[in-house]
Design a protein around this motif. Structure first.
Motif, PDB file in Angstrom:
ATOM      1  N   MET A 161      -2.871 -26.613 -55.963  1.00 27.16           N
ATOM      2  CA  MET A 161      -1.533 -26.310 -55.515  1.00 27.16           C
ATOM      3  C   MET A 161      -1.614 -25.547 -54.187  1.00 27.16           C
ATOM      4  SD  MET A 161       1.337 -23.962 -57.343  1.00 27.16           S
ATOM      5  CE  MET A 161       2.398 -25.192 -58.030  1.00 27.16           C
ATOM      6  N   ALA A 162      -0.868 -26.008 -53.209  1.00 25.65           N
ATOM      7  CA  ALA A 162      -0.864 -25.367 -51.893  1.00 25.65           C
ATOM      8  C   ALA A 162      -0.104 -24.043 -51.955  1.00 25.65           C
ATOM      9  CB  ALA A 162      -0.217 -26.284 -50.865  1.00 25.65           C
ATOM     10  N   PRO A 163      -0.513 -23.074 -51.136  1.00 24.91           N
ATOM     11  CA  PRO A 163       0.206 -21.796 -51.106  1.00 24.91           C
ATOM     12  C   PRO A 163       1.588 -21.984 -50.498  1.00 24.91           C
ATOM     13  CG  PRO A 163      -1.516 -21.828 -49.448  1.00 24.91           C
ATOM     14  CD  PRO A 163      -1.652 -23.083 -50.242  1.00 24.91           C
ATOM     15  N   PRO A 164       2.516 -21.078 -50.792  1.00 20.27           N
ATOM     16  CA  PRO A 164       3.876 -21.204 -50.260  1.00 20.27           C
ATOM     17  C   PRO A 164       3.930 -20.905 -48.762  1.00 20.27           C
ATOM     18  CG  PRO A 164       3.647 -19.131 -51.438  1.00 20.27           C
ATOM     19  CD  PRO A 164       2.353 -19.901 -51.643  1.00 20.27           C
ATOM     20  N   ALA A 165       4.835 -21.603 -48.067  1.00 25.33           N
ATOM     21  CA  ALA A 165       5.025 -21.370 -46.631  1.00 25.33           C
ATOM     22  C   ALA A 165       5.528 -19.956 -46.368  1.00 25.33           C
ATOM     23  CB  ALA A 165       5.976 -22.403 -46.047  1.00 25.33           C
ATOM     24  N   SER A 166       5.994 -19.256 -47.397  1.00 26.57           N
ATOM     25  CA  SER A 166       6.465 -17.878 -47.230  1.00 26.57           C
ATOM     26  C   SER A 166       5.346 -16.951 -46.763  1.00 26.57           C
ATOM     27  CB  SER A 166       7.080 -17.351 -48.530  1.00 26.57           C
ATOM     28  OG  SER A 166       6.101 -17.308 -49.547  1.00 26.57           O
ATOM     29  N   LEU A 167       4.092 -17.390 -46.890  1.00 28.13           N
ATOM     30  CA  LEU A 167       2.994 -16.588 -46.345  1.00 28.13           C
ATOM     31  C   LEU A 167       3.128 -16.419 -44.837  1.00 28.13           C
ATOM     32  CD1 LEU A 167      -0.178 -17.796 -48.283  1.00 28.13           C
ATOM     33  CD2 LEU A 167       0.872 -15.541 -48.348  1.00 28.13           C
ATOM     34  N   LEU A 168       3.920 -17.282 -44.195  1.00 24.17           N
ATOM     35  CA  LEU A 168       4.131 -17.193 -42.753  1.00 24.17           C
ATOM     36  C   LEU A 168       5.219 -16.188 -42.380  1.00 24.17           C
ATOM     37  CD1 LEU A 168       3.982 -20.967 -41.769  1.00 24.17           C
ATOM     38  CD2 LEU A 168       2.196 -19.248 -41.502  1.00 24.17           C
ATOM     39  N   ASP A 169       5.964 -15.662 -43.371  1.00 22.06           N
ATOM     40  CA  ASP A 169       7.027 -14.698 -43.074  1.00 22.06           C
ATOM     41  C   ASP A 169       6.439 -13.477 -42.384  1.00 22.06           C
ATOM     42  OD1 ASP A 169       8.728 -16.437 -44.336  1.00 22.06           O
ATOM     43  OD2 ASP A 169       8.941 -15.225 -46.164  1.00 22.06           O
ATOM     44  N   ARG A 170       7.115 -13.023 -41.335  1.00 17.15           N
ATOM     45  CA  ARG A 170       6.640 -11.865 -40.575  1.00 17.15           C
ATOM     46  C   ARG A 170       6.732 -10.582 -41.391  1.00 17.15           C
ATOM     47  NH1 ARG A 170       5.284 -12.289 -35.435  1.00 17.15           N
ATOM     48  NH2 ARG A 170       5.968 -14.074 -34.258  1.00 17.15           N
ATOM     49  N   TYR A 171       5.716  -9.772 -41.260  1.00 21.81           N
ATOM     50  CA  TYR A 171       5.650  -8.459 -41.892  1.00 21.81           C
ATOM     51  C   TYR A 171       6.212  -7.444 -40.910  1.00 21.81           C
ATOM     52  CZ  TYR A 171       3.363  -4.138 -43.498  1.00 21.81           C
ATOM     53  OH  TYR A 171       3.097  -2.854 -43.894  1.00 21.81           O
ATOM     54  N   ARG A 172       7.026  -6.540 -41.380  1.00 25.62           N
ATOM     55  CA  ARG A 172       7.686  -5.570 -40.496  1.00 25.62           C
ATOM     56  C   ARG A 172       7.226  -4.129 -40.749  1.00 25.62           C
ATOM     57  NH1 ARG A 172       9.746  -9.144 -37.165  1.00 25.62           N
ATOM     58  NH2 ARG A 172      11.269 -10.566 -38.020  1.00 25.62           N
ATOM     59  N   GLY A 173       6.142  -3.934 -41.475  1.00 25.85           N
ATOM     60  CA  GLY A 173       5.651  -2.597 -41.771  1.00 25.85           C
ATOM     61  C   GLY A 173       4.936  -1.973 -40.582  1.00 25.85           C
ATOM     62  N   SER A 174       4.583  -0.702 -40.729  1.00 26.20           N
ATOM     63  CA  SER A 174       3.933   0.015 -39.629  1.00 26.20           C
ATOM     64  C   SER A 174       2.432   0.203 -39.853  1.00 26.20           C
ATOM     65  CB  SER A 174       4.596   1.380 -39.436  1.00 26.20           C
ATOM     66  OG  SER A 174       4.488   2.150 -40.623  1.00 26.20           O
ATOM     67  N   THR A 175       1.934  -0.149 -41.028  1.00 25.30           N
ATOM     68  CA  THR A 175       0.503  -0.049 -41.299  1.00 25.30           C
ATOM     69  C   THR A 175       0.012  -1.346 -41.931  1.00 25.30           C
ATOM     70  OG1 THR A 175       0.862   0.882 -43.510  1.00 25.30           O
ATOM     71  CG2 THR A 175       0.628   2.452 -41.686  1.00 25.30           C
ATOM     72  N   PHE A 176      -1.289  -1.544 -41.879  1.00 28.26           N
ATOM     73  CA  PHE A 176      -1.887  -2.727 -42.493  1.00 28.26           C
ATOM     74  C   PHE A 176      -1.558  -2.748 -43.977  1.00 28.26           C
ATOM     75  CE2 PHE A 176      -5.546  -4.638 -44.740  1.00 28.26           C
ATOM     76  CZ  PHE A 176      -5.497  -5.923 -44.198  1.00 28.26           C
ATOM     77  N   GLU A 177      -1.118  -3.895 -44.467  1.00 25.05           N
ATOM     78  CA  GLU A 177      -0.818  -4.041 -45.883  1.00 25.05           C
ATOM     79  C   GLU A 177      -1.644  -5.185 -46.445  1.00 25.05           C
ATOM     80  OE1 GLU A 177       2.874  -5.445 -48.577  1.00 25.05           O
ATOM     81  OE2 GLU A 177       3.296  -3.805 -47.189  1.00 25.05           O
ATOM     82  N   PRO A 178      -2.694  -4.855 -47.207  1.00 24.25           N
ATOM     83  CA  PRO A 178      -3.546  -5.921 -47.735  1.00 24.25           C
ATOM     84  C   PRO A 178      -2.806  -6.788 -48.747  1.00 24.25           C
ATOM     85  CG  PRO A 178      -4.350  -3.749 -48.421  1.00 24.25           C
ATOM     86  CD  PRO A 178      -3.147  -3.527 -47.578  1.00 24.25           C
ATOM     87  N   VAL A 179      -3.060  -8.085 -48.671  1.00 24.85           N
ATOM     88  CA  VAL A 179      -2.522  -9.036 -49.631  1.00 24.85           C
ATOM     89  C   VAL A 179      -3.622  -9.408 -50.624  1.00 24.85           C
ATOM     90  CG1 VAL A 179      -1.547 -11.363 -49.881  1.00 24.85           C
ATOM     91  CG2 VAL A 179      -0.866  -9.919 -47.948  1.00 24.85           C
ATOM     92  N   TYR A 180      -4.842  -9.461 -50.147  1.00 19.20           N
ATOM     93  CA  TYR A 180      -6.002  -9.807 -50.958  1.00 19.20           C
ATOM     94  C   TYR A 180      -7.215  -9.114 -50.360  1.00 19.20           C
ATOM     95  CZ  TYR A 180     -10.008 -12.531 -52.619  1.00 19.20           C
ATOM     96  OH  TYR A 180     -11.216 -12.896 -53.140  1.00 19.20           O
ATOM     97  N   ALA A 181      -8.107  -8.667 -51.198  1.00 20.41           N
ATOM     98  CA  ALA A 181      -9.363  -8.073 -50.732  1.00 20.41           C
ATOM     99  C   ALA A 181     -10.487  -8.554 -51.644  1.00 20.41           C
ATOM    100  CB  ALA A 181      -9.287  -6.548 -50.751  1.00 20.41           C
ATOM    101  N   THR A 182     -11.658  -8.672 -51.082  1.00 18.01           N
ATOM    102  CA  THR A 182     -12.825  -9.061 -51.860  1.00 18.01           C
ATOM    103  C   THR A 182     -14.013  -8.252 -51.389  1.00 18.01           C
ATOM    104  OG1 THR A 182     -14.148 -10.943 -52.634  1.00 18.01           O
ATOM    105  CG2 THR A 182     -13.491 -10.949 -50.313  1.00 18.01           C
ATOM    106  N   LYS A 183     -15.029  -8.233 -52.202  1.00 15.98           N
ATOM    107  CA  LYS A 183     -16.245  -7.523 -51.846  1.00 15.98           C
ATOM    108  C   LYS A 183     -17.415  -8.444 -52.162  1.00 15.98           C
ATOM    109  CE  LYS A 183     -16.300  -3.305 -53.043  1.00 15.98           C
ATOM    110  NZ  LYS A 183     -16.348  -2.071 -53.857  1.00 15.98           N
ATOM    111  N   VAL A 184     -18.335  -8.569 -51.219  1.00 12.62           N
ATOM    112  CA  VAL A 184     -19.522  -9.397 -51.402  1.00 12.62           C
ATOM    113  C   VAL A 184     -20.740  -8.503 -51.186  1.00 12.62           C
ATOM    114  CG1 VAL A 184     -20.825 -11.340 -50.461  1.00 12.62           C
ATOM    115  CG2 VAL A 184     -18.351 -11.505 -50.684  1.00 12.62           C
ATOM    116  N   THR A 185     -21.715  -8.645 -52.049  1.00 16.17           N
ATOM    117  CA  THR A 185     -22.947  -7.873 -51.936  1.00 16.17           C
ATOM    118  C   THR A 185     -24.086  -8.817 -51.572  1.00 16.17           C
ATOM    119  OG1 THR A 185     -22.180  -6.305 -53.597  1.00 16.17           O
ATOM    120  CG2 THR A 185     -24.557  -6.344 -53.160  1.00 16.17           C
ATOM    121  N   VAL A 186     -24.884  -8.395 -50.586  1.00 16.99           N
ATOM    122  CA  VAL A 186     -26.068  -9.150 -50.175  1.00 16.99           C
ATOM    123  C   VAL A 186     -27.284  -8.303 -50.500  1.00 16.99           C
ATOM    124  CG1 VAL A 186     -27.326 -10.175 -48.231  1.00 16.99           C
ATOM    125  CG2 VAL A 186     -24.817 -10.288 -48.301  1.00 16.99           C
ATOM    126  N   THR A 187     -28.242  -8.910 -51.189  1.00 13.20           N
ATOM    127  CA  THR A 187     -29.521  -8.245 -51.446  1.00 13.20           C
ATOM    128  C   THR A 187     -30.621  -9.050 -50.767  1.00 13.20           C
ATOM    129  OG1 THR A 187     -29.723  -9.423 -53.553  1.00 13.20           O
ATOM    130  CG2 THR A 187     -28.777  -7.207 -53.619  1.00 13.20           C
TER     131      THR A 187
END
Length: 160
Positions: A1-27
């Motif tokens: 299923m494709a993501p919604p086009a609403s992801l293109l809506d402009r953000y009007r906040g004053s600081t970075f607002e994460p939508v998704y975060a991930t962490k990868v570890t390299v050994t």
């Protein structure tokens, strides 16, 4: 299923607002060198890969490398952003493909190493002017395109 086009809506906040975060570890793997024999694992376990130095760089091959991973991320992000824009503007592009060539090489500025990245977008059946406008608009909104153009907020911390 494709993501919604609403992801293109402009953000009007004053600081970075994460939508998704991930962490990868390299050994380091058997060579104790992440690039040559590393193991990559995401915090959710969905990504688990062996890193290997390419044969042309003196390695044995047999695994992926940071350049391939970066190219894959850049290409997927650009493809996704372009698809969302096309959907928003009701432009059908069923055979869209994005190819990203990333090269690791010597940097003439500091004598060390750097990366180059080149994106090739195929939009068969689309009028050239429409295709160019769509790609230029995508360059302005794709986070990877923004990263390579203007940099990224980053930090490096030491944990012992």
């Amino acid at each position: 299923m494709a993501p919604p086009a609403s992801l293109l809506d402009r953000y009007r906040g004053s600081t970075f607002e994460p939508v998704y975060a991930t962490k990868v570890t390299v050994t380091g793997g058997e060579a104790r060198h992440g690039r040559a024999s590393g193991k990559v694992r995401s915090d959710d376990g969905e990504l688990e890969l062996d890193l290997r130095l390419p044969v042309v760089m003196g390695g044995e091959g047999g695994g992926t490398n940071p350049e391939q991973l970066f190219a894959a991320g850049y290409g997927a992000c650009f493809h996704g952003a372009l698809s969302l824009l096309a959907t928003k503007h009701r432009i059908a592009i069923p055979d869209l493909s994005v190819e990203v060539e990333v090269a690791f090489g010597r940097d003439p500025i500091d004598g060390q190493h750097t990366l180059t990245a080149h994106v090739m977008v195929r939009l068969p059946g689309l009028e050239l002017k429409v295709a160019q406008e769509l790609v230029r608009a995508t360059e302005r909104i794709c986070p990877y395109a923004k990263l390579v153009r203007q940099g990224i907020v980053s930090s490096v911390r030491v944990l012992v």
